[in-house]
Design a protein around this motif. Structure first.
Motif: not given
Length: 100
Positions: A40-58
């Motif tokens: 089970q992944v918390s919503s905070s962890a999901q948000l962090m994963a999305v932020a890391q994906e955005v930073l990876a392409v920025t």
């Protein structure tokens, strides 16, 4: 269980003693629960994963912003507020100091 002095000789002797004269059910009589894995992944962890994906392409350097500042410098139109810059540097330094 009783082990006699003879090699290879093992005999079983069980006795139930106590106030209740009944034996408890053996472990073999109880069916094991089916094994399953779940994550089970918390919503905070999901948000962090999305932020890391955005930073990876920025990109680390924002070329448009650098070009705009170069143009302002060339035109002698860049006049930063010294106090605002100093306050920003102090805030950044203090924020880094709290992380250590």
């Amino acid at each position: 269980m009783r082990i006699s002095g003879k090699p290879g000789s093992v005999s079983s002797s069980q006795s139930v003693s106590g106030s209740k004269g009944s034996a408890t059910p053996s472990a073999a009589a109880v069916a094991p629960a089916p094994a399953s894995d779940a994550v089970q992944v918390s919503s905070s962890a999901q948000l962090m994963a999305v932020a890391q994906e955005v930073l990876a392409v920025t990109p680390d350097i924002r070329a448009e912003k650098v070009e705009a500042l170069k143009n302002q410098l060339d035109a002698d139109a860049y006049h930063p507020d010294g106090e605002a810059v100093a306050e920003g540097l102090i805030r950044e330094h203090l924020a880094k100091g709290h992380r250590s």
